[in-house]
Every structure is written in C-alpha cells, then in structure tokens.
Design a protein around this motif. Structure first.
Motif, mmCIF file in Angstrom:
data_model
loop_
_atom_site.group_PDB
_atom_site.id
_atom_site.type_symbol
_atom_site.label_atom_id
_atom_site.label_comp_id
_atom_site.label_asym_id
_atom_site.label_seq_id
_atom_site.Cartn_x
_atom_site.Cartn_y
_atom_site.Cartn_z
ATOM 1 N N GLN A 82 1.075 -1.223 0.052
ATOM 2 C CA GLN A 82 -0.024 -0.118 -0.021
ATOM 3 C C GLN A 82 0.968 1.290 -0.010
ATOM 4 O O GLN A 82 1.905 1.318 0.673
ATOM 5 N N CYS A 83 0.493 2.368 -0.785
ATOM 6 C CA CYS A 83 0.904 3.641 -0.763
ATOM 7 C C CYS A 83 0.891 4.260 0.813
ATOM 8 O O CYS A 83 -0.060 3.872 1.183
ATOM 9 N N LYS A 84 1.830 4.921 1.086
ATOM 10 C CA LYS A 84 1.803 5.440 2.406
ATOM 11 C C LYS A 84 0.781 6.222 2.986
ATOM 12 O O LYS A 84 0.466 6.776 3.816
ATOM 13 N N ASN A 85 0.216 7.049 1.660
ATOM 14 C CA ASN A 85 -0.601 8.071 2.046
ATOM 15 C C ASN A 85 -2.078 7.387 1.694
ATOM 16 O O ASN A 85 -3.025 7.972 2.500
ATOM 17 N N CYS A 86 -2.504 7.018 0.572
ATOM 18 C CA CYS A 86 -3.898 6.567 0.401
ATOM 19 C C CYS A 86 -4.186 5.145 0.296
ATOM 20 O O CYS A 86 -5.371 4.679 -0.124
ATOM 21 N N ASP A 87 -3.167 4.197 0.540
ATOM 22 C CA ASP A 87 -3.604 2.728 0.573
ATOM 23 C C ASP A 87 -3.713 2.176 -0.771
ATOM 24 O O ASP A 87 -4.130 1.059 -0.962
ATOM 25 N N THR A 88 -3.481 2.988 -1.855
ATOM 26 C CA THR A 88 -3.418 2.321 -3.509
ATOM 27 C C THR A 88 -2.262 0.986 -3.385
ATOM 28 O O THR A 88 -1.270 1.603 -2.866
ATOM 29 N N CYS A 96 2.228 6.194 -4.073
ATOM 30 C CA CYS A 96 1.379 5.917 -5.680
ATOM 31 C C CYS A 96 1.790 7.266 -6.711
ATOM 32 O O CYS A 96 2.269 8.248 -6.043
ATOM 33 N N ALA A 97 1.835 7.129 -7.804
ATOM 34 C CA ALA A 97 1.984 8.084 -8.820
ATOM 35 C C ALA A 97 1.138 9.489 -8.654
ATOM 36 O O ALA A 97 1.338 10.472 -8.523
ATOM 37 N N ALA A 98 -0.027 9.276 -8.251
ATOM 38 C CA ALA A 98 -0.968 10.222 -7.880
ATOM 39 C C ALA A 98 -0.598 11.119 -6.496
ATOM 40 O O ALA A 98 -0.650 12.401 -6.572
ATOM 41 N N CYS A 99 -0.359 10.433 -5.558
ATOM 42 C CA CYS A 99 0.387 10.998 -4.063
ATOM 43 C C CYS A 99 1.462 11.474 -4.418
ATOM 44 O O CYS A 99 1.960 12.407 -3.993
ATOM 45 N N ALA A 100 2.233 11.003 -5.237
ATOM 46 C CA ALA A 100 3.784 11.575 -5.587
ATOM 47 C C ALA A 100 3.578 12.879 -6.150
ATOM 48 O O ALA A 100 4.373 13.716 -5.996
ATOM 49 N N GLU A 101 2.685 13.052 -7.491
ATOM 50 C CA GLU A 101 2.311 14.233 -7.963
ATOM 51 C C GLU A 101 1.971 15.111 -7.149
ATOM 52 O O GLU A 101 2.255 16.357 -7.071
#
Length: 133
Positions: A82-88, A96-101
């Motif tokens: 899981q992404c550290k921010n949104c659990d994707t 994930c790409a969206a959170c990184a952006e």
C-alpha cells in the motif's frame, strides 16, 4: 561507525544496512522462505496478504523486504503493497503516482512561496536602508 540495530537494538559496527549481521541474516532467511513459497506454481500469483497468512510473517515486514529489493516484482506481480498516503496498491517506491505528484506540486508551491517571501523581504530591507541614507 557504531550504531544500534534498527530491529533488535544491539550495538554493532554499521557499514551499510541499519541492522546488525544477525538480523541481516534473519532478513535473508525470511526472504528465502518467501521466495521458496512463491516458487510453487500454484502460489506464484499469491497476493501479499495470503503470503503473510500462510507463512505467518507480518505484512509490514514483507513490505519492508520488497522495498529493500529482495524480490523481483516482474516475477511476482501480486506482491504489491500500500501507498503510505492513500493505501492504493503499488509495486515500487513509497507513494503511488497520484500521491507522488500531489506531494511534488505541494513542495513546488511551498518553494515558490518561500522564494516570493524572500524577494519581498529583500525589497523591504533595501527600502529601509535607502530611507536611512
């Protein structure tokens, strides 16, 4: 350099990893157990949760091993975490790409605000000193 092991707290000579040689050996053994499990044809596409349950290894520890590049994710595509921010679910990095952006854009806006603030402060100091001359 002397350091405390991130896993067990024991003092050791740190060269590269934040864990002592004993814990590094345990990491390798655990990674081998997971690889051996995934070598079985019927288990090759097992998701991370199933691997964790079947081998009784915490999910967070398996995620740590994946981040430490113990596994070739091209061979095991379902070993996602899981992404550290949104659990994707992702297969590399921390976000994930969206959170990184989003994080990147936020950092850029903070940098622009700081540059703008610094420029305004410089101008106010110039005016202060000009008025004194």
């Amino acid at each position: 350099m002397l350091s405390n092991c991130a896993a067990c707290g024991k003092v050791f000579m740190k060269f590269s990893k934040p864990v002592c040689p004993d814990c590094a050996s345990k990491e390798l053994d655990t990674a081998k157990r997971i690889r051996d499990y995934l070598k079985q044809k019927e288990k090759r596409n097992a998701p991370l949760i199933q691997v964790s349950q079947d081998l009784d290894i915490p999910v967070r520890y398996i995620e740590y091993l994946i981040r430490q590049k113990y596994f070739d994710l091209a061979r095991y595509p379902n070993l996602q975490y899981q992404c550290k921010n949104c659990d994707t679910l992702i297969s590399s990095g921390e976000y994930c790409a969206a959170c990184a952006e989003t994080l990147r854009n936020h950092l850029l806006s903070v940098q622009k605000d700081k540059t703008k603030s610094d420029k305004q402060n410089d101008e106010s100091h110039e005016n202060f000193y000009r008025s004194r001359l």
